[in-house]
Design an enzyme around this catalytic site. Sequence first.
Site, PDB file in Angstrom:
ATOM      1  N   PHE A  53       0.937  -1.124  -0.082  1.00  0.00           N
ATOM      2  CA  PHE A  53      -0.015   0.053  -0.243  1.00  0.00           C
ATOM      3  C   PHE A  53       0.864   1.247   0.016  1.00  0.00           C
ATOM      4  O   PHE A  53       0.819   2.114  -0.941  1.00  0.00           O
ATOM      5  CB  PHE A  53      -1.006  -0.019   1.292  1.00  0.00           C
ATOM      6  CG  PHE A  53      -1.609   1.011   1.677  1.00  0.00           C
ATOM      7  CD1 PHE A  53      -2.107   2.200   1.065  1.00  0.00           C
ATOM      8  CD2 PHE A  53      -1.642   1.425   3.096  1.00  0.00           C
ATOM      9  CE1 PHE A  53      -2.615   3.249   1.189  1.00  0.00           C
ATOM     10  CE2 PHE A  53      -2.174   2.817   3.469  1.00  0.00           C
ATOM     11  CZ  PHE A  53      -2.664   3.551   2.776  1.00  0.00           C
ATOM     12  N   ASP A 112      10.042  -7.614  -2.681  1.00  0.00           N
ATOM     13  CA  ASP A 112       8.786  -7.771  -1.837  1.00  0.00           C
ATOM     14  C   ASP A 112       8.481  -9.143  -2.346  1.00  0.00           C
ATOM     15  O   ASP A 112       8.740  -9.987  -3.367  1.00  0.00           O
ATOM     16  CB  ASP A 112       7.620  -6.825  -2.493  1.00  0.00           C
ATOM     17  CG  ASP A 112       6.487  -6.689  -1.760  1.00  0.00           C
ATOM     18  OD1 ASP A 112       6.177  -5.500  -1.247  1.00  0.00           O
ATOM     19  OD2 ASP A 112       5.979  -8.009  -1.472  1.00  0.00           O
ATOM     20  N   TYR A 143       4.495  -6.513  17.716  1.00  0.00           N
ATOM     21  CA  TYR A 143       4.673  -5.506  16.440  1.00  0.00           C
ATOM     22  C   TYR A 143       5.451  -4.175  16.960  1.00  0.00           C
ATOM     23  O   TYR A 143       6.314  -3.878  16.162  1.00  0.00           O
ATOM     24  CB  TYR A 143       3.416  -5.323  15.794  1.00  0.00           C
ATOM     25  CG  TYR A 143       3.389  -4.220  14.816  1.00  0.00           C
ATOM     26  CD1 TYR A 143       3.949  -4.601  13.368  1.00  0.00           C
ATOM     27  CD2 TYR A 143       2.774  -3.062  15.119  1.00  0.00           C
ATOM     28  CE1 TYR A 143       3.717  -3.664  12.375  1.00  0.00           C
ATOM     29  CE2 TYR A 143       2.840  -1.954  13.896  1.00  0.00           C
ATOM     30  CZ  TYR A 143       3.280  -2.365  12.900  1.00  0.00           C
ATOM     31  OH  TYR A 143       3.055  -1.303  11.765  1.00  0.00           O
ATOM     32  N   ILE A 172     -18.581  -2.134  14.231  1.00  0.00           N
ATOM     33  CA  ILE A 172     -17.583  -1.137  14.943  1.00  0.00           C
ATOM     34  C   ILE A 172     -17.347  -1.797  16.141  1.00  0.00           C
ATOM     35  O   ILE A 172     -18.147  -2.428  16.942  1.00  0.00           O
ATOM     36  CB  ILE A 172     -17.993   0.251  15.087  1.00  0.00           C
ATOM     37  CG1 ILE A 172     -18.525   1.014  13.740  1.00  0.00           C
ATOM     38  CG2 ILE A 172     -17.142   1.016  16.380  1.00  0.00           C
ATOM     39  CD1 ILE A 172     -19.227   2.373  14.307  1.00  0.00           C
TER      40      ILE A 172
HETATM   41  P1  NAD Z   1       1.430  -3.587   3.140  1.00  0.00           P
HETATM   42  O1  NAD Z   1       0.911  -4.737   3.783  1.00  0.00           O
HETATM   43  O2  NAD Z   1       0.599  -3.011   2.055  1.00  0.00           O
HETATM   44  O3  NAD Z   1       2.675  -3.543   2.795  1.00  0.00           O
HETATM   45  C1  NAD Z   1       4.009  -4.264   3.165  1.00  0.00           C
HETATM   46  C2  NAD Z   1       4.775  -5.027   1.998  1.00  0.00           C
HETATM   47  O4  NAD Z   1       5.714  -5.647   2.518  1.00  0.00           O
HETATM   48  C3  NAD Z   1       3.769  -5.887   1.181  1.00  0.00           C
HETATM   49  O5  NAD Z   1       3.967  -5.658  -0.521  1.00  0.00           O
HETATM   50  C4  NAD Z   1       4.310  -7.328   1.360  1.00  0.00           C
HETATM   51  O6  NAD Z   1       4.018  -8.095   0.503  1.00  0.00           O
HETATM   52  C5  NAD Z   1       5.664  -6.852   1.847  1.00  0.00           C
HETATM   53  N1  NAD Z   1       6.200  -7.770   2.751  1.00  0.00           N
HETATM   54  C6  NAD Z   1       5.803  -8.320   3.867  1.00  0.00           C
HETATM   55  N2  NAD Z   1       6.621  -9.309   4.381  1.00  0.00           N
HETATM   56  C7  NAD Z   1       7.553  -9.379   3.605  1.00  0.00           C
HETATM   57  C8  NAD Z   1       8.778 -10.028   3.848  1.00  0.00           C
HETATM   58  N3  NAD Z   1       9.191 -10.899   4.656  1.00  0.00           N
HETATM   59  N4  NAD Z   1       9.746 -10.030   2.575  1.00  0.00           N
HETATM   60  C9  NAD Z   1       9.520  -9.095   1.762  1.00  0.00           C
HETATM   61  N5  NAD Z   1       8.393  -8.427   1.410  1.00  0.00           N
HETATM   62  C10 NAD Z   1       7.571  -8.450   2.777  1.00  0.00           C
HETATM   63  O7  NAD Z   1       1.413  -2.497   4.413  1.00  0.00           O
HETATM   64  P2  NAD Z   1       1.526  -1.053   4.562  1.00  0.00           P
HETATM   65  O8  NAD Z   1       0.483  -0.491   5.320  1.00  0.00           O
HETATM   66  O9  NAD Z   1       1.833  -0.250   3.271  1.00  0.00           O
HETATM   67  O10 NAD Z   1       2.837  -1.002   5.477  1.00  0.00           O
HETATM   68  C11 NAD Z   1       4.042  -0.568   5.020  1.00  0.00           C
HETATM   69  C12 NAD Z   1       5.078  -0.313   5.981  1.00  0.00           C
HETATM   70  O11 NAD Z   1       4.540   0.973   6.878  1.00  0.00           O
HETATM   71  C13 NAD Z   1       5.214  -1.508   7.162  1.00  0.00           C
HETATM   72  O12 NAD Z   1       6.408  -1.536   7.588  1.00  0.00           O
HETATM   73  C14 NAD Z   1       4.207  -1.012   8.314  1.00  0.00           C
HETATM   74  O13 NAD Z   1       4.520  -1.608   9.402  1.00  0.00           O
HETATM   75  C15 NAD Z   1       4.370   0.457   8.180  1.00  0.00           C
HETATM   76  N6  NAD Z   1       3.369   1.216   8.963  1.00  0.00           N
HETATM   77  C16 NAD Z   1       1.882   1.122   8.250  1.00  0.00           C
HETATM   78  C17 NAD Z   1       0.982   2.084   8.982  1.00  0.00           C
HETATM   79  C18 NAD Z   1      -0.287   1.988   8.310  1.00  0.00           C
HETATM   80  O14 NAD Z   1      -1.242   2.695   8.989  1.00  0.00           O
HETATM   81  N7  NAD Z   1      -0.665   1.326   7.215  1.00  0.00           N
HETATM   82  C19 NAD Z   1       1.310   2.686  10.110  1.00  0.00           C
HETATM   83  C20 NAD Z   1       2.394   2.473  10.896  1.00  0.00           C
HETATM   84  C21 NAD Z   1       3.765   1.802  10.020  1.00  0.00           C
END
Ligand code: NAD
Length: 306
Positions: A11, A31, A142, A201
């Site tokens: 995302f 990825d 986490y 909710i």
């Molecule tokens: P997402 O799941 O859409 O993106 C994560 C990506 O990492 C995916 O494309 C997945 O296929 C890939 N992935 C997962 N495990 C993997 C592995 N072992 N090796 C290679 N690729 C791997 O989630 P997102 O919301 O886009 O999150 C992206 C980052 O932002 C993450 O680190 C998440 O912790 C951080 N984050 C997100 C939020 C939020 O609200 N979405 C908030 C705080 C932090």
Amino acid sequence: MNILVTGGAGFIGSHLVDALIERGHSVFVYDNLSSGKTTNINPQATFIEGDITHEEVLHKLFTDYTFDAVFHLAAQINVRKSTEDPLFDAHTNILASLNLINMASKKGVQKIIFSSTGGVMYGDTSIRPTPETHNENPLSPYGIAKLTIDKYLAFYREATPLKTISLRYGNVYGPRQNPHGEAGVVAIFLNKMLGEEQPTINGDGMQSRDYIFVGDVVRANIAALETESASGIYNIGTGKETTVNEIFSLLNDFFDNSFQEIHAPSIPGEQKMSSLDSARAQDELTWQPTVSLRDGLKQTFEWFKK
Ligand code: NAD
């Protein structure tokens, strides 16, 4: 610049890749597609399918290519899963992340920018919006893993030439968010409502979060890349708190209020309130959020509708 984006099919990562390519960078996406999609990946990026826990593959990647900067977003992002299987979470979110940082440092990468969390970093606190100087109190594996990597990055920043930045996001929402996970209430609700299914909710819906549009998060990452002087930890949020009930009601407006507000049992141990003070990002990265919640939700709604 040659830039590696782990999690670039996901995302936030895929929007970041688009922005980097727009700025003329050569972008490599690494990825494992566990939640990311190939359709998210910008065709101008070089895609390498692989898992960050696979050391040899990662080592080959850093041998085959030279990167100037690394954005690290690949992660096990499910908070509930992290409590059920802390070892799996730590394997990906701590050990593999540390291995990646170490490799970047050894291979002469100049800067690493890490997607950390602000939403679950400070626990329930009366000091809101919460600044980076507040004690960290993550309640899930986490959150503990994200904090651990923030601290390792501080070590590398002090002990090696690698420049490091941790961006602690609030609750990110926007187009391409996965509606099938357990997080991402906007995507989950919109997906249900568009499928004419009644959303529920959790609990009384008074739990509040700092909702930040994905485009603003991408701009924070670009600012972190382009800064010459700034380093360290930055909260990336709006400073505003919105309850789940309010999110439901704002989304319900797009459907002429055709859905009822229905509540399910609360999730035990769920954090009650969160909002982030991003003054440091404003001062040092010249970053501030630009998309209002209403506009961001509208853009997200339009995308999900398509
Ligand atoms: P997402 O799941 O859409 O993106 C994560 C990506 O990492 C995916 O494309 C997945 O296929 C890939 N992935 C997962 N495990 C993997 C592995 N072992 N090796 C290679 N690729 C791997 O989630 P997102 O919301 O886009 O999150 C992206 C980052 O932002 C993450 O680190 C998440 O912790 C951080 N984050 C997100 C939020 C939020 O609200 N979405 C908030 C705080 C932090």
